[in-house]
Scaffold this motif. Structure first.
Motif, PDB file in Angstrom:
ATOM      1  N   LEU A 149       0.834  -1.197   0.000  1.00  0.00           N
ATOM      2  CA  LEU A 149       0.000   0.000   0.000  1.00  0.00           C
ATOM      3  C   LEU A 149       0.871   1.251   0.000  1.00  0.00           C
ATOM      4  CD1 LEU A 149      -2.718  -1.010   2.635  1.00  0.00           C
ATOM      5  CD2 LEU A 149      -2.985  -0.959   0.151  1.00  0.00           C
ATOM      6  N   ASP A 150       1.918   1.233   0.815  1.00  0.00           N
ATOM      7  CA  ASP A 150       2.835   2.374   0.852  1.00  0.00           C
ATOM      8  C   ASP A 150       3.451   2.628  -0.519  1.00  0.00           C
ATOM      9  OD1 ASP A 150       2.345   2.645   3.542  1.00  0.00           O
ATOM     10  OD2 ASP A 150       4.246   1.768   4.196  1.00  0.00           O
ATOM     11  N   ALA A 151       3.838   1.545  -1.190  1.00  0.00           N
ATOM     12  CA  ALA A 151       4.488   1.685  -2.491  1.00  0.00           C
ATOM     13  C   ALA A 151       3.560   2.346  -3.512  1.00  0.00           C
ATOM     14  CB  ALA A 151       4.954   0.328  -2.994  1.00  0.00           C
ATOM     15  N   PHE A 152       2.297   1.947  -3.529  1.00  0.00           N
ATOM     16  CA  PHE A 152       1.353   2.578  -4.455  1.00  0.00           C
ATOM     17  C   PHE A 152       1.232   4.069  -4.152  1.00  0.00           C
ATOM     18  CE2 PHE A 152      -0.095  -1.667  -5.668  1.00  0.00           C
ATOM     19  CZ  PHE A 152      -0.423  -1.472  -6.996  1.00  0.00           C
ATOM     20  N   GLY A 153       1.170   4.409  -2.873  1.00  0.00           N
ATOM     21  CA  GLY A 153       1.089   5.818  -2.514  1.00  0.00           C
ATOM     22  C   GLY A 153       2.337   6.591  -2.887  1.00  0.00           C
ATOM     23  N   GLU A 154       3.498   5.998  -2.664  1.00  0.00           N
ATOM     24  CA  GLU A 154       4.763   6.670  -2.993  1.00  0.00           C
ATOM     25  C   GLU A 154       4.911   6.888  -4.491  1.00  0.00           C
ATOM     26  OE1 GLU A 154       7.568   4.045  -1.254  1.00  0.00           O
ATOM     27  OE2 GLU A 154       7.073   4.639   0.810  1.00  0.00           O
ATOM     28  N   LEU A 155       4.338   6.007  -5.285  1.00  0.00           N
ATOM     29  CA  LEU A 155       4.400   6.144  -6.735  1.00  0.00           C
ATOM     30  C   LEU A 155       3.400   7.176  -7.266  1.00  0.00           C
ATOM     31  CD1 LEU A 155       4.781   2.387  -7.726  1.00  0.00           C
ATOM     32  CD2 LEU A 155       6.491   4.188  -8.081  1.00  0.00           C
ATOM     33  N   GLY A 156       2.503   7.656  -6.398  1.00  0.00           N
ATOM     34  CA  GLY A 156       1.567   8.690  -6.802  1.00  0.00           C
ATOM     35  C   GLY A 156       0.159   8.223  -7.075  1.00  0.00           C
ATOM     36  N   PHE A 157      -0.136   6.939  -6.835  1.00  0.00           N
ATOM     37  CA  PHE A 157      -1.500   6.463  -7.007  1.00  0.00           C
ATOM     38  C   PHE A 157      -2.385   7.053  -5.915  1.00  0.00           C
ATOM     39  CE2 PHE A 157       0.865   3.443  -9.451  1.00  0.00           C
ATOM     40  CZ  PHE A 157       0.019   3.096 -10.496  1.00  0.00           C
ATOM     41  N   ARG A 158      -3.617   7.390  -6.272  1.00  0.00           N
ATOM     42  CA  ARG A 158      -4.551   8.000  -5.333  1.00  0.00           C
ATOM     43  C   ARG A 158      -5.684   7.027  -5.027  1.00  0.00           C
ATOM     44  NH1 ARG A 158      -7.214  11.703  -7.894  1.00  0.00           N
ATOM     45  NH2 ARG A 158      -6.426  11.094  -9.944  1.00  0.00           N
ATOM     46  N   PHE A 159      -5.915   6.807  -3.762  1.00  0.00           N
ATOM     47  CA  PHE A 159      -6.973   5.893  -3.339  1.00  0.00           C
ATOM     48  C   PHE A 159      -8.325   6.390  -3.825  1.00  0.00           C
ATOM     49  CE2 PHE A 159     -10.265   4.861  -0.215  1.00  0.00           C
ATOM     50  CZ  PHE A 159     -10.230   3.482  -0.266  1.00  0.00           C
ATOM     51  N   LYS A 160      -9.106   5.477  -4.392  1.00  0.00           N
ATOM     52  CA  LYS A 160     -10.440   5.794  -4.890  1.00  0.00           C
ATOM     53  C   LYS A 160     -11.517   5.248  -3.966  1.00  0.00           C
ATOM     54  CE  LYS A 160     -13.460   4.991  -8.902  1.00  0.00           C
ATOM     55  NZ  LYS A 160     -13.581   4.313 -10.230  1.00  0.00           N
ATOM     56  N   SER A 161     -11.520   3.936  -3.756  1.00  0.00           N
ATOM     57  CA  SER A 161     -12.509   3.306  -2.890  1.00  0.00           C
ATOM     58  C   SER A 161     -12.117   1.858  -2.672  1.00  0.00           C
ATOM     59  CB  SER A 161     -13.917   3.385  -3.501  1.00  0.00           C
ATOM     60  OG  SER A 161     -13.960   2.638  -4.711  1.00  0.00           O
ATOM     61  N   ALA A 162     -12.871   1.177  -1.835  1.00  0.00           N
ATOM     62  CA  ALA A 162     -12.651  -0.247  -1.600  1.00  0.00           C
ATOM     63  C   ALA A 162     -13.997  -0.907  -1.386  1.00  0.00           C
ATOM     64  CB  ALA A 162     -11.753  -0.472  -0.377  1.00  0.00           C
ATOM     65  N   ASP A 163     -14.093  -2.171  -1.810  1.00  0.00           N
ATOM     66  CA  ASP A 163     -15.309  -2.923  -1.547  1.00  0.00           C
ATOM     67  C   ASP A 163     -14.997  -4.408  -1.592  1.00  0.00           C
ATOM     68  OD1 ASP A 163     -15.092  -3.635  -4.209  1.00  0.00           O
ATOM     69  OD2 ASP A 163     -16.918  -2.637  -4.861  1.00  0.00           O
ATOM     70  N   LEU A 164     -16.014  -5.198  -1.272  1.00  0.00           N
ATOM     71  CA  LEU A 164     -15.901  -6.652  -1.333  1.00  0.00           C
ATOM     72  C   LEU A 164     -16.784  -7.149  -2.459  1.00  0.00           C
ATOM     73  CD1 LEU A 164     -16.059  -7.718   2.432  1.00  0.00           C
ATOM     74  CD2 LEU A 164     -14.055  -7.263   1.023  1.00  0.00           C
ATOM     75  N   GLU A 165     -16.252  -8.035  -3.270  1.00  0.00           N
ATOM     76  CA  GLU A 165     -16.988  -8.632  -4.374  1.00  0.00           C
ATOM     77  C   GLU A 165     -17.264 -10.096  -4.052  1.00  0.00           C
ATOM     78  OE1 GLU A 165     -18.013  -6.987  -6.962  1.00  0.00           O
ATOM     79  OE2 GLU A 165     -16.955  -5.103  -6.544  1.00  0.00           O
ATOM     80  N   HIS A 166     -18.518 -10.469  -4.109  1.00  0.00           N
ATOM     81  CA  HIS A 166     -18.871 -11.863  -3.890  1.00  0.00           C
ATOM     82  C   HIS A 166     -18.398 -12.687  -5.079  1.00  0.00           C
ATOM     83  CE1 HIS A 166     -21.528 -15.448  -3.983  1.00  0.00           C
ATOM     84  NE2 HIS A 166     -21.370 -15.387  -2.671  1.00  0.00           N
ATOM     85  N   GLY A 167     -17.657 -13.760  -4.836  1.00  0.00           N
ATOM     86  CA  GLY A 167     -17.185 -14.602  -5.916  1.00  0.00           C
ATOM     87  C   GLY A 167     -15.765 -15.074  -5.688  1.00  0.00           C
ATOM     88  N   GLN A 168     -15.208 -15.739  -6.699  1.00  0.00           N
ATOM     89  CA  GLN A 168     -13.886 -16.333  -6.621  1.00  0.00           C
ATOM     90  C   GLN A 168     -13.004 -15.777  -7.737  1.00  0.00           C
ATOM     91  OE1 GLN A 168     -13.045 -18.951  -4.197  1.00  0.00           O
ATOM     92  NE2 GLN A 168     -14.910 -18.073  -3.333  1.00  0.00           N
ATOM     93  N   ILE A 169     -11.719 -15.666  -7.468  1.00  0.00           N
ATOM     94  CA  ILE A 169     -10.747 -15.241  -8.463  1.00  0.00           C
ATOM     95  C   ILE A 169     -10.198 -16.486  -9.152  1.00  0.00           C
ATOM     96  CG2 ILE A 169      -8.570 -14.049  -8.873  1.00  0.00           C
ATOM     97  CD1 ILE A 169      -9.104 -12.420  -6.368  1.00  0.00           C
ATOM     98  N   TYR A 170     -10.247 -16.492 -10.439  1.00  0.00           N
ATOM     99  CA  TYR A 170      -9.812 -17.655 -11.207  1.00  0.00           C
ATOM    100  C   TYR A 170      -8.356 -17.998 -10.900  1.00  0.00           C
ATOM    101  CZ  TYR A 170      -8.682 -20.647 -15.160  1.00  0.00           C
ATOM    102  OH  TYR A 170      -8.270 -21.692 -15.939  1.00  0.00           O
ATOM    103  N   GLY A 171      -8.123 -19.268 -10.544  1.00  0.00           N
ATOM    104  CA  GLY A 171      -6.770 -19.746 -10.322  1.00  0.00           C
ATOM    105  C   GLY A 171      -6.182 -19.439  -8.962  1.00  0.00           C
ATOM    106  N   VAL A 172      -6.941 -18.786  -8.088  1.00  0.00           N
ATOM    107  CA  VAL A 172      -6.436 -18.425  -6.756  1.00  0.00           C
ATOM    108  C   VAL A 172      -7.239 -19.179  -5.706  1.00  0.00           C
ATOM    109  CG1 VAL A 172      -6.077 -16.554  -5.091  1.00  0.00           C
ATOM    110  CG2 VAL A 172      -5.720 -16.138  -7.541  1.00  0.00           C
ATOM    111  N   HIS A 173      -6.555 -19.847  -4.791  1.00  0.00           N
ATOM    112  CA  HIS A 173      -7.249 -20.576  -3.725  1.00  0.00           C
ATOM    113  C   HIS A 173      -7.814 -19.589  -2.712  1.00  0.00           C
ATOM    114  CE1 HIS A 173      -8.243 -23.619  -0.777  1.00  0.00           C
ATOM    115  NE2 HIS A 173      -7.545 -22.945   0.129  1.00  0.00           N
TER     116      HIS A 173
END
Length: 341
Positions: A149-173
């Motif tokens: 998270l720190d790295a994204f901020g240091e690179l200049g990315f700006r936080f937009k929002s966060a949420d939870l998505e119901h479901g599974q990510i393909y290939g990730v346990h």
């Protein structure tokens, strides 16, 4: 919080229940402890069970569109059949081991906008189940999560929002029925190619799967399309890696990826090794995924709609801290969350 609602199902003079957390702040994989305090009413009560649950809000994709749903993702029965005498006081200690995949809700000492979580106590008497008010829980990032998270901020990315998505990510346990998306506006140096970036952590006791989704801009002769990256990072290397360089390499790989390359998406291939990119990180980083092109979010993540205690000073890391809900607004959000049930 003392249950006011208990009086309705259990009758005037029924018992009261107060759940007290020793510390509402915790981490993925860490314990959350406290006690359930019972006070008998004017008559004896036969309690069938007392159950604690971790409750949160997530986005669900349905046939008619997306909608928000509130549900529990962890349940712990802290008491079975119990007889509570009139006026009797009883205290039941408990320990909830937070699932490793528990989403973070707080960073840099402030609640993460869009995220809310709490402990709910259910008491069953005479087959009538009463759900009490939610006691808020604040889940802080693990060290490795904080570094990224720190790295994204240091690179200049700006936080937009966060949420939870119901479901599974393909290939990730995954062990939980949802995944968290932390969304960023792009840093200036990447804005010509990327509309936004979504960051997902899927954590285990030994490592974290970092899944990145880049919404790429279209051009005059081509349309934009999503690009995905997946990396496995080790907890133990949190303090020994230049995370700004590593994350910058991940992003640059996505920005410069204009066509699928052989080997991407196959186990054992990371995003490093291409000319002009930073050197590969220490062992344990960048394993697992690579980049590939997909025209729709659902090709990679199933069920979604697409779409700190580690920080010294709020706002010290670029734009990440700028998007937090603070002060009284947090309480209002949590009250609305509690009312959904």
């Amino acid at each position: 919080m003392v249950f006011k609602k208990l009086l309705g199902a259990m009758g005037v003079g029924g018992p009261s229940v107060d759940t007290v957390l020793a510390n509402p702040s915790t981490y993925p994989g860490a314990p959350l402890t406290g006690q359930v305090n019972l006070t008998g009413g004017t008559q004896e009560a036969h309690i069938e069970h007392i159950t604690l649950s971790l409750v949160t809000r997530m986005e669900v994709e349905g046939g008619g569109g997306d909608y928000s749903a509130t549900g529990d993702f962890y349940r712990l029965t802290v008491a079975g059949p119990t007889r509570l005498q009139a006026g009797q006081q009883m205290s039941i200690p408990f320990r909830i081991d937070m699932p490793w995949e528990t989403p973070i809700t707080t960073a840099y000492g402030q609640p993460l906008r869009g995220m809310v979580m709490g402990v709910r106590t259910e008491v069953s008497i005479a087959r009538a189940v009463d759900k009490g008010d939610l006691d808020p829980v604040y889940v802080h990032p693990l060290p490795i999560q904080q570094k990224i998270l720190d790295a994204f901020g240091e690179l200049g990315f700006r936080f937009k929002s966060a949420d939870l998505e119901h479901g599974q990510i393909y290939g990730v346990h995954q062990t939980l029925p949802f995944y968290q998306e932390i969304e960023y506006w792009p840093a200036a140096q990447y804005a010509h190619a990327v509309n936004e970036v979504e960051l997902t952590f899927v954590t285990s006791p030994h490592a974290v799967e970092v899944v990145l989704e880049f919404d790429k801009r279209g051009g005059l002769f081509h349309s934009g399309q999503d690009t995905y990256g997946r990396y496995t990072v080790s907890h133990q290397d949190a303090e020994t890696t230049d995370w700004r360089t590593v994350v910058d390499g991940w992003v640059r790989q996505a920005v410069d990826q204009h066509r699928s390359r052989p080997g991407y998406g196959a186990p054992g291939h990371g995003a490093y090794g291409a000319p002009g990119y930073p050197p590969p990180p220490p062992p344990g980083y960048g394993h697992g995924g690579g980049y590939g092109h997909h025209g729709h979010h659902g090709h990679y993540r199933h069920g979604g709609h697409g779409g700190g205690m580690g920080g010294a000073v709020l706002g010290a890391v670029g734009g990440l801290a700028a998007g937090y809900v603070v002060g009284e607004a947090v309480e209002e959000v949590f009250e609305d969350f509690g009312d959904e049930d």
